[in-house]
Structures are given as C-alpha cells and as structure tokens.
Write a protein that holds these residues in place. Sequence first.
Motif, PDB file in Angstrom:
ATOM      1  N   VAL A 101      -6.731 -13.972   9.934  1.00 39.55           N
ATOM      2  CA  VAL A 101      -8.121 -14.347   9.686  1.00 39.55           C
ATOM      3  C   VAL A 101      -9.060 -13.351  10.359  1.00 39.55           C
ATOM      4  O   VAL A 101     -10.082 -12.947   9.787  1.00 39.55           O
ATOM      5  CB  VAL A 101      -8.396 -15.786  10.174  1.00 39.55           C
ATOM      6  N   LYS A 102      -8.725 -12.929  11.559  1.00 43.28           N
ATOM      7  CA  LYS A 102      -9.549 -11.929  12.250  1.00 43.28           C
ATOM      8  C   LYS A 102      -9.636 -10.632  11.458  1.00 43.28           C
ATOM      9  O   LYS A 102     -10.692 -10.000  11.400  1.00 43.28           O
ATOM     10  CB  LYS A 102      -8.966 -11.649  13.640  1.00 43.28           C
ATOM     11  N   ILE A 103      -8.545 -10.243  10.831  1.00 41.47           N
ATOM     12  CA  ILE A 103      -8.550  -9.002  10.042  1.00 41.47           C
ATOM     13  C   ILE A 103      -9.488  -9.123   8.848  1.00 41.47           C
ATOM     14  O   ILE A 103     -10.222  -8.188   8.521  1.00 41.47           O
ATOM     15  CB  ILE A 103      -7.115  -8.645   9.595  1.00 41.47           C
ATOM     16  N   THR A 104      -9.510 -10.287   8.199  1.00 44.05           N
ATOM     17  CA  THR A 104     -10.399 -10.450   7.041  1.00 44.05           C
ATOM     18  C   THR A 104     -11.860 -10.404   7.459  1.00 44.05           C
ATOM     19  O   THR A 104     -12.732 -10.119   6.634  1.00 44.05           O
ATOM     20  CB  THR A 104     -10.145 -11.777   6.302  1.00 44.05           C
ATOM     21  N   LYS A 105     -12.150 -10.694   8.721  1.00 46.46           N
ATOM     22  CA  LYS A 105     -13.535 -10.697   9.189  1.00 46.46           C
ATOM     23  C   LYS A 105     -13.988  -9.358   9.754  1.00 46.46           C
ATOM     24  O   LYS A 105     -15.129  -9.230  10.201  1.00 46.46           O
ATOM     25  CB  LYS A 105     -13.717 -11.788  10.256  1.00 46.46           C
ATOM     26  N   ASP A 106     -13.113  -8.374   9.748  1.00 54.56           N
ATOM     27  CA  ASP A 106     -13.456  -7.040  10.237  1.00 54.56           C
ATOM     28  C   ASP A 106     -13.186  -6.044   9.107  1.00 54.56           C
ATOM     29  O   ASP A 106     -12.037  -5.778   8.758  1.00 54.56           O
ATOM     30  CB  ASP A 106     -12.614  -6.697  11.467  1.00 54.56           C
ATOM     31  N   LYS A 107     -14.245  -5.513   8.523  1.00 55.19           N
ATOM     32  CA  LYS A 107     -14.102  -4.657   7.344  1.00 55.19           C
ATOM     33  C   LYS A 107     -13.269  -3.410   7.631  1.00 55.19           C
ATOM     34  O   LYS A 107     -12.546  -2.920   6.754  1.00 55.19           O
ATOM     35  CB  LYS A 107     -15.480  -4.279   6.802  1.00 55.19           C
ATOM     36  N   TYR A 108     -13.357  -2.895   8.834  1.00 57.20           N
ATOM     37  CA  TYR A 108     -12.561  -1.714   9.185  1.00 57.20           C
ATOM     38  C   TYR A 108     -11.076  -2.067   9.259  1.00 57.20           C
ATOM     39  O   TYR A 108     -10.234  -1.367   8.680  1.00 57.20           O
ATOM     40  CB  TYR A 108     -13.028  -1.128  10.514  1.00 57.20           C
ATOM     41  N   LEU A 109     -10.751  -3.150   9.959  1.00 53.58           N
ATOM     42  CA  LEU A 109      -9.350  -3.559  10.056  1.00 53.58           C
ATOM     43  C   LEU A 109      -8.777  -3.909   8.685  1.00 53.58           C
ATOM     44  O   LEU A 109      -7.621  -3.605   8.389  1.00 53.58           O
ATOM     45  CB  LEU A 109      -9.215  -4.750  11.010  1.00 53.58           C
ATOM     46  N   MET A 110      -9.592  -4.567   7.856  1.00 54.49           N
ATOM     47  CA  MET A 110      -9.141  -4.901   6.508  1.00 54.49           C
ATOM     48  C   MET A 110      -8.816  -3.645   5.716  1.00 54.49           C
ATOM     49  O   MET A 110      -7.766  -3.546   5.073  1.00 54.49           O
ATOM     50  CB  MET A 110     -10.206  -5.718   5.778  1.00 54.49           C
ATOM     51  N   ARG A 111      -9.717  -2.652   5.747  1.00 56.38           N
ATOM     52  CA  ARG A 111      -9.477  -1.392   5.040  1.00 56.38           C
ATOM     53  C   ARG A 111      -8.179  -0.748   5.521  1.00 56.38           C
ATOM     54  O   ARG A 111      -7.390  -0.244   4.725  1.00 56.38           O
ATOM     55  CB  ARG A 111     -10.643  -0.436   5.289  1.00 56.38           C
ATOM     56  N   ARG A 112      -7.972  -0.759   6.825  1.00 57.89           N
ATOM     57  CA  ARG A 112      -6.779  -0.123   7.397  1.00 57.89           C
ATOM     58  C   ARG A 112      -5.494  -0.803   6.926  1.00 57.89           C
ATOM     59  O   ARG A 112      -4.516  -0.139   6.565  1.00 57.89           O
ATOM     60  CB  ARG A 112      -6.870  -0.168   8.931  1.00 57.89           C
ATOM     61  N   GLU A 113      -5.508  -2.146   6.889  1.00 60.76           N
ATOM     62  CA  GLU A 113      -4.319  -2.877   6.441  1.00 60.76           C
ATOM     63  C   GLU A 113      -4.044  -2.649   4.959  1.00 60.76           C
ATOM     64  O   GLU A 113      -2.887  -2.486   4.550  1.00 60.76           O
ATOM     65  CB  GLU A 113      -4.488  -4.371   6.720  1.00 60.76           C
ATOM     66  N   LEU A 114      -5.095  -2.646   4.151  1.00 61.91           N
ATOM     67  CA  LEU A 114      -4.909  -2.424   2.715  1.00 61.91           C
ATOM     68  C   LEU A 114      -4.366  -1.021   2.444  1.00 61.91           C
ATOM     69  O   LEU A 114      -3.514  -0.825   1.573  1.00 61.91           O
ATOM     70  CB  LEU A 114      -6.236  -2.629   1.974  1.00 61.91           C
ATOM     71  N   LYS A 115      -4.849  -0.057   3.188  1.00 58.90           N
ATOM     72  CA  LYS A 115      -4.362   1.320   3.029  1.00 58.90           C
ATOM     73  C   LYS A 115      -2.894   1.420   3.415  1.00 58.90           C
ATOM     74  O   LYS A 115      -2.094   2.054   2.700  1.00 58.90           O
ATOM     75  CB  LYS A 115      -5.200   2.270   3.879  1.00 58.90           C
ATOM     76  N   LYS A 116      -2.519   0.794   4.522  1.00 66.45           N
ATOM     77  CA  LYS A 116      -1.119   0.832   4.965  1.00 66.45           C
ATOM     78  C   LYS A 116      -0.193   0.212   3.928  1.00 66.45           C
ATOM     79  O   LYS A 116       0.957   0.609   3.792  1.00 66.45           O
ATOM     80  CB  LYS A 116      -0.968   0.092   6.298  1.00 66.45           C
ATOM     81  N   PHE A 117      -0.738  -0.755   3.172  1.00 68.99           N
ATOM     82  CA  PHE A 117       0.079  -1.452   2.169  1.00 68.99           C
ATOM     83  C   PHE A 117       0.131  -0.697   0.844  1.00 68.99           C
ATOM     84  O   PHE A 117       0.826  -1.096  -0.078  1.00 68.99           O
ATOM     85  CB  PHE A 117      -0.469  -2.861   1.954  1.00 68.99           C
ATOM     86  N   GLY A 118      -0.646   0.381   0.743  1.00 73.25           N
ATOM     87  CA  GLY A 118      -0.588   1.219  -0.448  1.00 73.25           C
ATOM     88  C   GLY A 118      -1.610   0.917  -1.521  1.00 73.25           C
ATOM     89  O   GLY A 118      -1.541   1.493  -2.616  1.00 73.25           O
ATOM     90  N   LEU A 119      -2.584   0.045  -1.255  1.00 73.53           N
ATOM     91  CA  LEU A 119      -3.615  -0.204  -2.269  1.00 73.53           C
ATOM     92  C   LEU A 119      -4.608   0.953  -2.295  1.00 73.53           C
ATOM     93  O   LEU A 119      -4.924   1.542  -1.257  1.00 73.53           O
ATOM     94  CB  LEU A 119      -4.371  -1.493  -1.966  1.00 73.53           C
ATOM     95  N   ILE A 120      -5.103   1.261  -3.485  1.00 71.55           N
ATOM     96  CA  ILE A 120      -6.110   2.307  -3.572  1.00 71.55           C
ATOM     97  C   ILE A 120      -7.410   1.801  -2.947  1.00 71.55           C
ATOM     98  O   ILE A 120      -7.717   0.617  -3.000  1.00 71.55           O
ATOM     99  CB  ILE A 120      -6.358   2.767  -5.029  1.00 71.55           C
ATOM    100  N   GLY A 121      -8.143   2.710  -2.360  1.00 74.40           N
ATOM    101  CA  GLY A 121      -9.385   2.324  -1.716  1.00 74.40           C
ATOM    102  C   GLY A 121     -10.215   3.549  -1.420  1.00 74.40           C
ATOM    103  O   GLY A 121      -9.777   4.689  -1.610  1.00 74.40           O
ATOM    104  N   PRO A 122     -11.420   3.353  -0.944  1.00 77.81           N
ATOM    105  CA  PRO A 122     -12.293   4.473  -0.592  1.00 77.81           C
ATOM    106  C   PRO A 122     -11.819   5.131   0.706  1.00 77.81           C
ATOM    107  O   PRO A 122     -11.107   4.512   1.506  1.00 77.81           O
ATOM    108  CB  PRO A 122     -13.649   3.800  -0.391  1.00 77.81           C
ATOM    109  N   TRP A 123     -12.237   6.384   0.916  1.00 81.79           N
ATOM    110  CA  TRP A 123     -12.041   6.916   2.266  1.00 81.79           C
ATOM    111  C   TRP A 123     -12.972   6.127   3.187  1.00 81.79           C
ATOM    112  O   TRP A 123     -14.011   5.614   2.768  1.00 81.79           O
ATOM    113  CB  TRP A 123     -12.327   8.419   2.338  1.00 81.79           C
ATOM    114  N   PHE A 124     -12.613   5.993   4.441  1.00 86.44           N
ATOM    115  CA  PHE A 124     -13.435   5.222   5.371  1.00 86.44           C
ATOM    116  C   PHE A 124     -13.250   5.739   6.789  1.00 86.44           C
ATOM    117  O   PHE A 124     -12.178   6.206   7.162  1.00 86.44           O
ATOM    118  CB  PHE A 124     -13.086   3.728   5.298  1.00 86.44           C
ATOM    119  N   LYS A 125     -14.310   5.651   7.557  1.00 88.44           N
ATOM    120  CA  LYS A 125     -14.284   6.030   8.964  1.00 88.44           C
ATOM    121  C   LYS A 125     -15.201   5.100   9.746  1.00 88.44           C
ATOM    122  O   LYS A 125     -16.224   4.642   9.227  1.00 88.44           O
ATOM    123  CB  LYS A 125     -14.745   7.480   9.150  1.00 88.44           C
TER     124      LYS A 125
END
Length: 416
Positions: free
Chosen positions: A106-130
């Motif tokens: 739940v904490k990950i869903t509430k943090d846009k940066y952590l969410m992006r990082r998890e989705l990227k690790k799982f192989g979903l396409i997404g924007p570059w982010f910093k």
Amino acid sequence: MNHSNSSVILIIPSGSYRTNAFMNAVIKLDLKVLVITDKSQVFSEHYPENVITMNFQLWKDRLDIIREWSERYDLKAVIGVDEESIILAARLSESLCIEHNSLESVKITKDKYLMRRELKKFGLIGPWFKRFSVHKQPKEIFSEISLPCVIKPTFLSASQGVFRVNSLEEFMGGFEMLIDLLSQDEMKMLGGDKANWILVEEFIPGKEVSIEGIVNNGILKDLAIFDKPEPLDGPTFPETIFVTPTILDEHIQLSILETAQTALKALKIVKGPVHVELRINNNGNYILECAARSIGGLCSKILEFKGGMSLEELILCSSLGRNVEKTKLIERAKGVMMMPIEKRGILREIIGIEAALSVRGITDLQTTIRLNEILEPLPKGGRYLGFLFAEGKDQDMVKKVLKKAWSKIEVVYEKF
C-alpha cells in the motif's frame, strides 16, 4: 437475508466525499460497523452507533478499544474509503490479523516514485523518470532531463501539483512552484519525508482511461472502464469529464485490463478496490496511477450495477468474502464532470445552479466548496468546485449535456 452478524471497520477522514455512499451501503447490507475518523463530521442520514475520533498518526493509542470491538463483533474487514485512510487500514488489518494488502504494498502505491520503480523492475513499459530533492536548484538538474516532461509531487492525488513543462523557463517556474507548495505545513504533515522530493518524468501522449475494479486473491475483476474524452495534454491536468461505459474496441479493453493485472501483480496488490489510470498510444499501455482504493470524489455515483448495487456495496460485499464475479455494469451512458476551479480567490456565490440542473440529461449537481472558502486552481489546488452528473443515449450526448450545463454556471469570487 440477514447479514447483521457481519462487521466491518470503515476509516473515513473528515474531509472525505465518500461518507454518505459508504454509510448508505452499510445500512442496505445490514452490517455492523465501527467508523474511525480524524475529526467529528456530519452523517447526514445514518449516524453509526460506534465512532472513534482520533489522530490517524496516533492509532496505537486506541488499538485496545478497536481490538475489543473487533473481537466482540467478529471483525471481517478493515476498509480505508479513500487515499488518506488506506495506510491506516493496512496497519490496523496487520495488527488485528485481518486479511488485507500488505502495508508495504500500500505504501508503494502511495509513492509515485516507488511505484514507477516497481513497475519498471517488473518489465512494464513506462516513461523515463527521476527523483530530485526540493533542495536542488532547477538549473543544476535541467541537463539530466529531456522535454517535454511532467513534474509532480510523489504523494498527492487529483492532479495536484502536476505540471507539464516544455522549456527551461517553464521547468524552473514549475519546480519553484512545487517547492513552494511542498513547503507548506499541511503538505509536510501529509507527506512526511515525501514532501522533500519532486518526481520528473517523460510526458506520455495518448488517450487516457481509468479502470475501476476489485481484486480477490490477486485477480482483477473489472467493474468499469472510464473514458476521458477531453484532451489531457497540459500544462495542468484537470480530470474534468469521465464517461462510462467505454467505447474502446474490445481488443483494446482486453489489452489495458491485462496491463492493469500485470501492474497489480508487480505492486503485490492482492485484495480490495483498485483505481488504475493509463495512457494508450501506438507504443502500448502506460500505467499512470495504480491506487489501492476506489475512485475518489463523488464519481462513483455514475456507477450503477445490475440488481441496483452501488460501487460501495460491491466493495463491502467483496471484503466480506461474498462473490461479486457476476456483477455487471448497467449499460447506460453516464458521465460526471468535476467542475474545475479556474481562478484564485474567495468564493462568494455560484450563479446558475438551477439553470444547469434544468438542462435535459443532467441528473444532479453537487457543490463541494462552501461560500467564503478559498478557491485555488490547479496545479497548486487539489479540490474541485463540485460535481455535475448526466446520462444520455451515448457518450457524445453525455459530454454535450455536461458542457452545456457547465456553461450555465458563473462563479463569483473575490480576489485576494
């Protein structure tokens, strides 16, 4: 059937729009309920017998009382009704040994940066982010990004603080605006350490949609797909109009549902309501948000399911282990407009409400900002003036009706 032995805890922040919808669902389903809220609030029709008012951050101080109620009534579920309460719901569920998404997920869903990082690790396409510290100078980090991009806080919702930039000047201005927003005491209290960070990510063009669903054992049951017919290209991103059912081709619907299911697996969301927002273009489906809660505001009012069930009833039924797999949305075009705040000031009057309600196809209008309250438009603001509801023969008709009704509204405000 009498379900009076079924009991739930609802965590309802005092500022929530969802109080009445959930309380009505509790009454209809004949459930025993304990309401936890952070401030005294008005329950318009059904005042619950059991209410605990407390500071959500000091929840452990009231845990013994909550545990006693839970054991007495054989608690089945803890539900945070919106964004402000889902962390506490996860914490209480963990302490009371009630099945729920993990606190970490739940904490990950509430943090846009952590969410992006998890989705990227799982192989979903997404924007570059910093992610950058608010203490950085925007000129120093401009060389690390490319344009166009979007800057945003990592923890806010309703498009608050989200801004598209296309030049160095816009980037500097937007970054400074966010620093100012995140420095406010309210933001520091709400976000904690997350108020020290700004997320910068690639702007993704395309059609935007959202999915409303319920997850059981990690499997998504889609309840509705909302189309967002208005272009959302910036510089701010007011989510003005939602219409359902979707008119997307069936193969696209299946594709975005598959993407949503993969995202939920990546984020380890296994139970409860979810609200997933995506952008669709020729490169694929991009997750924008994946929230472990249902749709916010009063938008759920346009969702009506066969048998007369509301979204809130379905959430409660599912949380109690009842089967909602056969639930189907009533196939009638409905839409909601989140009436935008266009200018900053003090609200003095809203003219034209009766005229708006008289537009054929309009089913309701509810304002959510009171007279003499401050109006703050996006990106700094996080509220809407209210909600307009409509239905019609198709999406185009619903969209036209909402726009016609909105044209009748005049907002009288005082500058300050």
